[in-house]
Design an enzyme around this catalytic site. Structure first.
Site, PDB file in Angstrom:
ATOM      1  CG  ASP A   1     -15.761  30.749  -0.366  1.00  0.00           C
ATOM      2  OD1 ASP A   1     -15.079  30.586  -1.388  1.00  0.00           O
ATOM      3  OD2 ASP A   1     -16.864  31.466  -0.456  1.00  0.00           O
TER       4      ASP A   1
ATOM      5  CG  HIS B   1       4.760   9.660  -7.592  1.00  0.00           C
ATOM      6  ND1 HIS B   1       5.344   9.765  -6.414  1.00  0.00           N
ATOM      7  CD2 HIS B   1       4.487   8.471  -7.654  1.00  0.00           C
ATOM      8  CE1 HIS B   1       5.601   8.603  -5.714  1.00  0.00           C
ATOM      9  NE2 HIS B   1       4.782   7.702  -6.380  1.00  0.00           N
TER      10      HIS B   1
ATOM     11  CG  ASP C   1      -0.313   3.846  -9.722  1.00  0.00           C
ATOM     12  OD1 ASP C   1      -1.407   3.512  -9.356  1.00  0.00           O
ATOM     13  OD2 ASP C   1       0.928   3.963  -9.254  1.00  0.00           O
TER      14      ASP C   1
ATOM     15  CG  ASP D   1      -1.221   1.499  -5.297  1.00  0.00           C
ATOM     16  OD1 ASP D   1      -1.534   2.171  -6.432  1.00  0.00           O
ATOM     17  OD2 ASP D   1      -0.212   1.579  -4.797  1.00  0.00           O
TER      18      ASP D   1
ATOM     19  CG  HIS E   1       9.591   2.219  -8.230  1.00  0.00           C
ATOM     20  ND1 HIS E   1       8.905   0.803  -7.985  1.00  0.00           N
ATOM     21  CD2 HIS E   1       9.263   2.249  -9.436  1.00  0.00           C
ATOM     22  CE1 HIS E   1       8.228   0.641  -9.138  1.00  0.00           C
ATOM     23  NE2 HIS E   1       8.491   1.662 -10.061  1.00  0.00           N
TER      24      HIS E   1
ATOM     25  CG  HIS F   1       3.126   0.754  -1.161  1.00  0.00           C
ATOM     26  ND1 HIS F   1       2.073   0.745  -0.761  1.00  0.00           N
ATOM     27  CD2 HIS F   1       3.192   1.038  -2.375  1.00  0.00           C
ATOM     28  CE1 HIS F   1       1.232   0.883  -1.873  1.00  0.00           C
ATOM     29  NE2 HIS F   1       2.186   1.155  -2.895  1.00  0.00           N
TER      30      HIS F   1
ATOM     31  CG  HIS G   1       2.594   4.945  -0.230  1.00  0.00           C
ATOM     32  ND1 HIS G   1       3.067   5.992  -0.670  1.00  0.00           N
ATOM     33  CD2 HIS G   1       2.247   3.966  -1.147  1.00  0.00           C
ATOM     34  CE1 HIS G   1       3.359   6.096  -2.003  1.00  0.00           C
ATOM     35  NE2 HIS G   1       2.725   4.800  -2.173  1.00  0.00           N
TER      36      HIS G   1
ATOM     37  CD  GLU H   1       3.949  -0.119  -6.287  1.00  0.00           C
ATOM     38  OE1 GLU H   1       4.110   0.698  -7.120  1.00  0.00           O
ATOM     39  OE2 GLU H   1       3.352   0.179  -5.110  1.00  0.00           O
TER      40      GLU H   1
ATOM     41  CE1 TYR I   1       7.768   3.173 -14.236  1.00  0.00           C
ATOM     42  CE2 TYR I   1       9.670   2.169 -13.142  1.00  0.00           C
ATOM     43  CZ  TYR I   1       8.295   2.430 -13.188  1.00  0.00           C
ATOM     44  OH  TYR I   1       7.245   2.072 -12.280  1.00  0.00           O
TER      45      TYR I   1
ATOM     46  NE  ARG J   1       3.607   2.230 -11.032  1.00  0.00           N
ATOM     47  CZ  ARG J   1       4.008   3.496 -11.417  1.00  0.00           C
ATOM     48  NH1 ARG J   1       5.196   3.523 -12.014  1.00  0.00           N
ATOM     49  NH2 ARG J   1       3.260   4.330 -11.137  1.00  0.00           N
TER      50      ARG J   1
ATOM     51  CD  GLU K   1       0.594  -0.238  -7.394  1.00  0.00           C
ATOM     52  OE1 GLU K   1       0.266   0.704  -8.209  1.00  0.00           O
ATOM     53  OE2 GLU K   1       0.820  -0.180  -6.187  1.00  0.00           O
TER      54      GLU K   1
HETATM   55  N1  GLY Z   1       0.020   4.760  -6.473  1.00  0.00           N
HETATM   56  C1  GLY Z   1       1.227   4.912  -5.634  1.00  0.00           C
HETATM   57  C2  GLY Z   1       2.021   3.942  -5.502  1.00  0.00           C
HETATM   58  O1  GLY Z   1       1.868   2.817  -6.417  1.00  0.00           O
HETATM   59  O2  GLY Z   1       2.743   3.673  -4.700  1.00  0.00           O
HETATM   60 MN    MN Z   2       1.839   1.087  -4.907  1.00  0.00          MN
HETATM   61 MN    MN Z   3       0.107   2.621  -7.753  1.00  0.00          MN
END
Ligand code: GLY
Ligand code: MN
Ligand code: MN
Length: 467
Positions: free
Chosen positions: A37, A241, A258, A269, A348, A352, A359, A382, A386, A403, A405
């Site tokens: 619950d 992720h 991140d 982000d 990647h 975005h 996103h 970003e 890696y 990374r 970003e």
């Molecule tokens: N935090 C997810 C991305 O950077 O797209």
């Molecule tokens: Mn991002």
């Molecule tokens: Mn991110």
């Protein structure tokens, strides 16, 4: 706060695009059970939030351009004294008219009868299929009921149009007020990242950095984060992720964070990567400087008239050239790019759209061509590298994940980096980390090591902090 007039403008704009004889139907998100619950924190569906500002579950927005008794109808929960004592306030129908500007409001429990009437004789229904499966079924049921009334002179809607296209095109271009909210989300999150950089120490746990981030964002007014934080030390940073956040920060590795706060529904982000002990090693620095060079080159490609993919192409160029320079890739740069030889290191894309969703919505291509960047759009840049457990490269380069970003808005003349305040260059990071901030985290970390050592360590930390 986004004021009521802006929500009205958005609905009017959408209704103009929908045209006559049409109806738009948007349910919000439901409560999600976490266990038994206990529910997850409620967050409205972003399309619904964009058009209403209404932060309650069990609500459905209906827009009917040209309806005499009011174009904006909101179904929501009724006032209920007992429920409100136990679970919290409900606006109820009256308040929805007064505070949220609805023209008409009905209890959500009456939707079966009333929505049927509102749909009668409309030609087009604007609705997004595939998000709320149960609501999709109910809608089909209502349309079928209307079809059965044909002999009574009732016309059932014959055309279903995806609402996404019109609405998401609107959401892609941020208003001045939306930019203000996004700047606030960005600046609070930058402050949080800076704090993490300052308190980071070997032997802390990843979740302790995560906790500091949450604390800093919420303490300053973000009621939630825009997405689950990634705090990934050492080889964990090669999992894009990663959210387990339960490893220790070992001396000598990098940590990738991140994380972004959400302010009034708007996301930030941000990713920063730094050495746990405050000093980059030779290899870490070489790769870090390369990602930074790629990020700055990609950021330079963000201006009106540039296209969506230009920052990515630039980042790929810089990263491939750099990997060759460092001996991690061999061959001619243009051929390596054509063959996508960089992909084992950079798998990647470079960004975005960003907005109410991390996103965010909006097309990336128009007529099969990358879309042009225009003022008012907000995006992330970003790039990353890696190395993973790649047996083709020397050991000293392996298991490093980096990374960087930032969030940018496209302006009339170029861009503005909304997240400029979070330390980013090697010099900025090393300088920030040289100043040890004494915090409850430092103390808690010391306590978890062992009693004697802990006391000594806390004292040392305090002495260092005050010296
Ligand atoms: N935090 C997810 C991305 O950077 O797209
Ligand atoms: Mn991002
Ligand atoms: Mn991110």
């Amino acid at each position: 706060m986004i004021d009521i007039k802006e929500f009205t403008r958005r609905r009017k704009h959408l209704m103009q695009d929908m045209g006559k004889d049409s109806i738009a139907i948007l349910p919000t998100a439901g409560e999600q059970v976490r266990n038994r619950d206990v529910n997850y924190a409620f967050r409205p569906d972003s399309d619904f939030l964009y058009l209403t500002g209404f932060w309650e579950p069990e609500a459905v927005l209906v827009l009917i351009p040209g309806r005499k008794h009011g174009e904006y109808v909101l179904f929501c929960r009724e006032k209920d004294e007992t429920q409100e004592i136990w679970h919290g306030r409900r606006a109820g129908q009256e308040e929805v008219l007064e505070a949220f500007g609805a023209d008409d409001s009905f209890p959500i429990t009456d939707i079966d009868d009333i929505l049927l009437g509102l749909m009668e004789n409309k030609t087009r229904v604007f609705y997004t299929m595939g998000i709320h499966a149960d609501f999709d079924q109910r809608l089909t049921g209502w349309v079928n009921q209307l079809k059965q009334k044909v002999r009574m002179g009732v016309n059932a809607p014959g055309e279903f149009v995806a609402l996404d296209h019109l609405l998401h095109e609107m959401r892609l271009f941020k208003s001045a007020t939306e930019i203000k909210m996004m700047k606030k989300a960005a600046s609070l999150s930058c402050k949080a990242h800076e704090r993490l950089i300052k308190i980071c120490q070997p032997e802390m746990m990843e979740y302790q950095l995560e906790a500091e981030f949450v604390h800093e964002c919420m303490f300053n007014g973000c009621r939630d984060l825009a997405y689950p934080s990634i705090v990934a030390a050492g080889k964990n940073a090669c999992i894009l992720h990663y959210t387990e956040n339960n490893s220790a920060l070992k001396d000598g590795v990098l940590v990738l964070v991140d994380a972004g706060g959400e302010y009034q529904g708007y996301a930030s982000d941000i990713t920063r990567t730094y050495p746990v002990n405050g000093r980059f090693s030779v290899e870490q620095k070489a790769l870090y400087e390369l990602v930074l060079e790629a990020q700055l080159a990609a950021i330079d490609m963000v201006y009106p008239g540039s296209h969506w993919n230009a920052p990515h192409e630039e980042a790929v160029k810089v990263i491939t050239r750099g990997l060759v320079r460092l001996g991690l890739l061999k061959g001619r740069v243009d051929k390596l790019i054509k063959d996508e030889a960089y992909k084992p290191f950079y798998m990647h894309r470079t960004g975005h759209w960003l907005g109410l969703d991390v996103h965010d919505v909006g097309d990336y291509k128009v007529d099969n061509e990358w879309r042009m960047l225009e003022p008012g759009m907000v995006l992330t840049v970003e790039p990353g590298i890696y190395t993973g457990d790649n047996r083709k490269i020397a050991k000293k380069w392996r298991n490093i994940g980096i990374r960087i970003e930032d969030d940018l808005r496209v302006t009339r003349t170029g861009h503005e980096v909304l997240t400029i305040k979070a330390p980013k260059t090697v010099a900025q990071i090393e300088a920030a980390m040289a100043l040890l901030a004494i915090t409850p985290v430092a103390e808690a970390r010391a306590n978890t090591i062992n009693d004697d050592k802990a006391t000594m360590q806390t004292q040392t930390l305090q002495t260092e902090a005050y010296s």
